[in-house]
Design a protein around this motif. Structure first.
Motif, mmCIF file in Angstrom:
data_model
loop_
_atom_site.group_PDB
_atom_site.id
_atom_site.type_symbol
_atom_site.label_atom_id
_atom_site.label_comp_id
_atom_site.label_asym_id
_atom_site.label_seq_id
_atom_site.Cartn_x
_atom_site.Cartn_y
_atom_site.Cartn_z
ATOM 1 N N VAL A 1 0.923 -1.336 -0.087
ATOM 2 C CA VAL A 1 0.016 -0.009 0.022
ATOM 3 C C VAL A 1 0.672 1.345 0.118
ATOM 4 O O VAL A 1 2.011 1.230 0.714
ATOM 5 N N CYS A 2 0.465 2.007 -0.832
ATOM 6 C CA CYS A 2 1.236 3.527 -0.889
ATOM 7 C C CYS A 2 0.669 4.581 -0.707
ATOM 8 O O CYS A 2 -0.778 4.799 -0.722
ATOM 9 N N PHE A 3 1.248 5.590 -0.056
ATOM 10 C CA PHE A 3 0.542 6.866 0.400
ATOM 11 C C PHE A 3 1.347 8.178 -0.098
ATOM 12 O O PHE A 3 2.603 8.085 -0.133
ATOM 13 N N ILE A 4 0.642 8.999 -0.634
ATOM 14 C CA ILE A 4 1.375 10.280 -0.999
ATOM 15 C C ILE A 4 1.997 11.058 0.500
ATOM 16 O O ILE A 4 3.236 11.558 0.372
ATOM 17 N N HIS A 5 1.196 11.050 1.396
ATOM 18 C CA HIS A 5 1.470 11.615 2.545
ATOM 19 C C HIS A 5 2.783 11.182 3.224
ATOM 20 O O HIS A 5 3.125 9.819 2.888
ATOM 21 N N ALA A 6 3.354 11.842 4.029
ATOM 22 C CA ALA A 6 4.734 11.562 4.630
ATOM 23 C C ALA A 6 4.065 10.570 5.889
ATOM 24 O O ALA A 6 3.144 10.481 6.212
ATOM 25 N N ARG A 7 5.313 9.791 6.090
ATOM 26 C CA ARG A 7 5.178 8.867 7.362
ATOM 27 C C ARG A 7 4.723 9.677 8.629
ATOM 28 O O ARG A 7 5.412 10.577 9.021
ATOM 29 N N PRO A 8 3.433 9.394 9.431
ATOM 30 C CA PRO A 8 3.167 10.031 10.212
ATOM 31 C C PRO A 8 4.205 9.957 11.369
ATOM 32 O O PRO A 8 4.983 9.098 11.686
ATOM 33 N N GLU A 9 3.897 11.083 12.231
ATOM 34 C CA GLU A 9 4.803 11.323 13.569
ATOM 35 C C GLU A 9 4.452 9.689 14.540
ATOM 36 O O GLU A 9 3.147 9.648 14.459
ATOM 37 N N ASN A 10 5.402 9.577 15.271
ATOM 38 C CA ASN A 10 4.835 8.138 16.174
ATOM 39 C C ASN A 10 4.589 7.207 15.292
ATOM 40 O O ASN A 10 3.600 6.797 15.437
ATOM 41 N N HIS A 11 4.968 6.951 13.875
ATOM 42 C CA HIS A 11 4.536 5.855 13.352
ATOM 43 C C HIS A 11 4.377 4.464 13.997
ATOM 44 O O HIS A 11 5.542 4.072 14.522
ATOM 45 N N GLN A 12 3.201 3.893 13.724
ATOM 46 C CA GLN A 12 3.373 2.669 14.311
ATOM 47 C C GLN A 12 3.191 1.452 13.118
ATOM 48 O O GLN A 12 2.109 1.278 12.779
ATOM 49 N N GLU A 13 4.206 0.964 12.857
ATOM 50 C CA GLU A 13 4.312 0.029 11.848
ATOM 51 C C GLU A 13 3.536 -0.981 11.861
ATOM 52 O O GLU A 13 2.647 -1.436 11.017
ATOM 53 N N ALA A 14 3.549 -1.608 13.124
ATOM 54 C CA ALA A 14 2.775 -2.906 13.053
ATOM 55 C C ALA A 14 1.029 -2.792 12.980
ATOM 56 O O ALA A 14 0.309 -3.381 12.505
ATOM 57 N N LYS A 15 0.818 -1.508 13.526
ATOM 58 C CA LYS A 15 -0.748 -1.000 13.404
ATOM 59 C C LYS A 15 -1.075 -0.967 12.067
ATOM 60 O O LYS A 15 -2.294 -1.270 11.653
ATOM 61 N N TYR A 16 -0.280 -0.373 11.227
ATOM 62 C CA TYR A 16 -0.527 0.028 9.692
ATOM 63 C C TYR A 16 -0.541 -1.498 8.871
ATOM 64 O O TYR A 16 -1.320 -2.085 8.024
ATOM 65 N N GLN A 17 0.531 -2.461 9.358
ATOM 66 C CA GLN A 17 0.514 -3.647 8.854
ATOM 67 C C GLN A 17 -0.858 -4.425 9.067
ATOM 68 O O GLN A 17 -1.322 -4.968 8.380
ATOM 69 N N GLN A 18 -1.159 -4.503 10.458
ATOM 70 C CA GLN A 18 -2.407 -5.183 10.839
ATOM 71 C C GLN A 18 -3.706 -4.656 10.085
ATOM 72 O O GLN A 18 -4.680 -5.167 9.735
ATOM 73 N N GLY A 19 -3.606 -3.108 9.939
ATOM 74 C CA GLY A 19 -4.733 -2.640 9.300
ATOM 75 C C GLY A 19 -4.928 -2.831 7.860
ATOM 76 O O GLY A 19 -6.146 -3.009 7.330
ATOM 77 N N PHE A 20 -3.839 -3.064 7.198
ATOM 78 C CA PHE A 20 -3.784 -2.877 5.887
ATOM 79 C C PHE A 20 -3.459 -4.535 5.239
ATOM 80 O O PHE A 20 -3.530 -4.844 4.170
#
Length: 318
Positions: free
Chosen positions: A153-172
């Motif tokens: 999954v790709c996004f134009i917006h920058a990596r959010p502050e306090n990025h939670q990689e595991a949460k994004y991986q779980q979400g998508f």
């Protein structure tokens, strides 16, 4: 829905966006884009939840898409494929979707669905983009009755502050990349050929033990990450544990057998069509240790996950 599920109060949200409680309970059929953006931002801030967009997308259903939803229901009734559904989305969204439009492109033998936001520079763009892509995945899963193995999954917006990689991986259920040239998701072309499944909710009179099996498998699939137990699924279906066990027994199966079947089926889809590591796949399927997943998969398929993945992907390219 995602806001309420996390304990958010409608009155607080109404105050935050300067509308009445009645407006929140019974909003107009068409909500202005700017009002929608204010809803997203205020709900996220009130909950202190930067991932609310993803969760909102996971609550999307056919009933939320009006004309588009009706068109997809008609396609499903004709036993067509996910590819037909996505093309229907693109044909209609210019008429019914004011937030953006999408297109499909070939990408090295895979398929990339690109979503172009009309308001990419708005403060709410991150929440909205994440909600839309998450919603498309969730809608596709409702239409096919299967978890969709996304490759990236790709996004134009920058990596959010306090990025939670595991949460994004779980979400998508995929690797997420930020600061890209487009908002998109890529998946194997074969996934487009998956048939649509008639998943209309049966009436009480139509509900049978055979349909209970399908319902149990459906809810197991939605909750695999949390290793769903029989009491949890029985509660979702509004039944006692004993009643559910008896109905499954009458169909010649059991809860543990259905859990194993769903896990194995989704494991094979992930191994064949996603770019997740075997460890990541095992975690998404609710295994605490990869070794436990390896043992489970070997028993169910006769091959180790790594060997099965190699064989299945070889079949795709042969």
């Amino acid at each position: 829905m995602a806001y309420l599920q996390q304990g958010g109060r409608l009155s607080a949200l109404a105050d935050a966006i300067s509308v009445s409680d009645l407006w929140m309970i019974n909003p107009p059929e068409i909500v202005a884009v700017e009002d929608y953006f204010r809803l997203c931002l205020s709900a996220s801030e009130l909950l202190h939840d930067p991932l609310l967009g993803i969760k909102a997308g996971q609550n999307a259903g056919l009933e939320n898409f009006d004309v588009l939803g009706e068109a997809l229901v008609n396609l499903r009734a004709k036993s067509l494929t996910l590819g037909h559904a996505l093309h229907q989305v693109m044909a209609l969204e210019r008429l019914v979707h004011r937030l953006g439009t999408s297109r499909i492109e070939s990408d090295g033998g895979n398929i990339r669905l690109i979503w172009r936001a009309h308001f990419q520079q708005h403060k709410a763009a991150r929440l909205v983009c994440e909600s839309v892509l998450s919603g498309i995945i969730h809608l596709a899963e409702q239409l096919t009755g299967r978890l969709i193995p996304v490759m990236e999954v790709c996004f134009i917006h920058a990596r959010p502050e306090n990025h939670q990689e595991a949460k994004y991986q779980q979400g998508f259920r995929a690797q997420c990349r930020f600061s890209q040239s487009h908002n998109s998701m890529m998946f194997a072309a074969d996934v487009l050929a998956w048939p649509l499944k008639n998943i209309a909710r049966p009436s009480v009179a139509e509900s049978t033990a055979g349909q209970i099996v399908d319902q149990v498998k459906n809810h197991i699939g939605k909750n695999l990450l949390n290793s769903p137990k029989l009491p949890q699924i029985a509660a979702i279906l509004g039944q006692s544990e004993r009643s559910l066990q008896l109905q499954l027994k009458q169909q010649g199966t059991s809860y543990q057998q259905l859990l194993a079947d769903v896990r194995l089926h989704h494991a094979q889809d992930y191994l064949q069509y996603s770019n997740l590591s075997i460890l990541q796949i095992s975690q998404l399927l609710g295994f605490k240790e990869q070794s436990s997943f390896n043992h489970f998969f070997l028993q169910g398929s006769g091959l180790s996950p790594k060997k099965w993945q190699k064989v299945s992907r070889g079949a795709l390219t042969s």
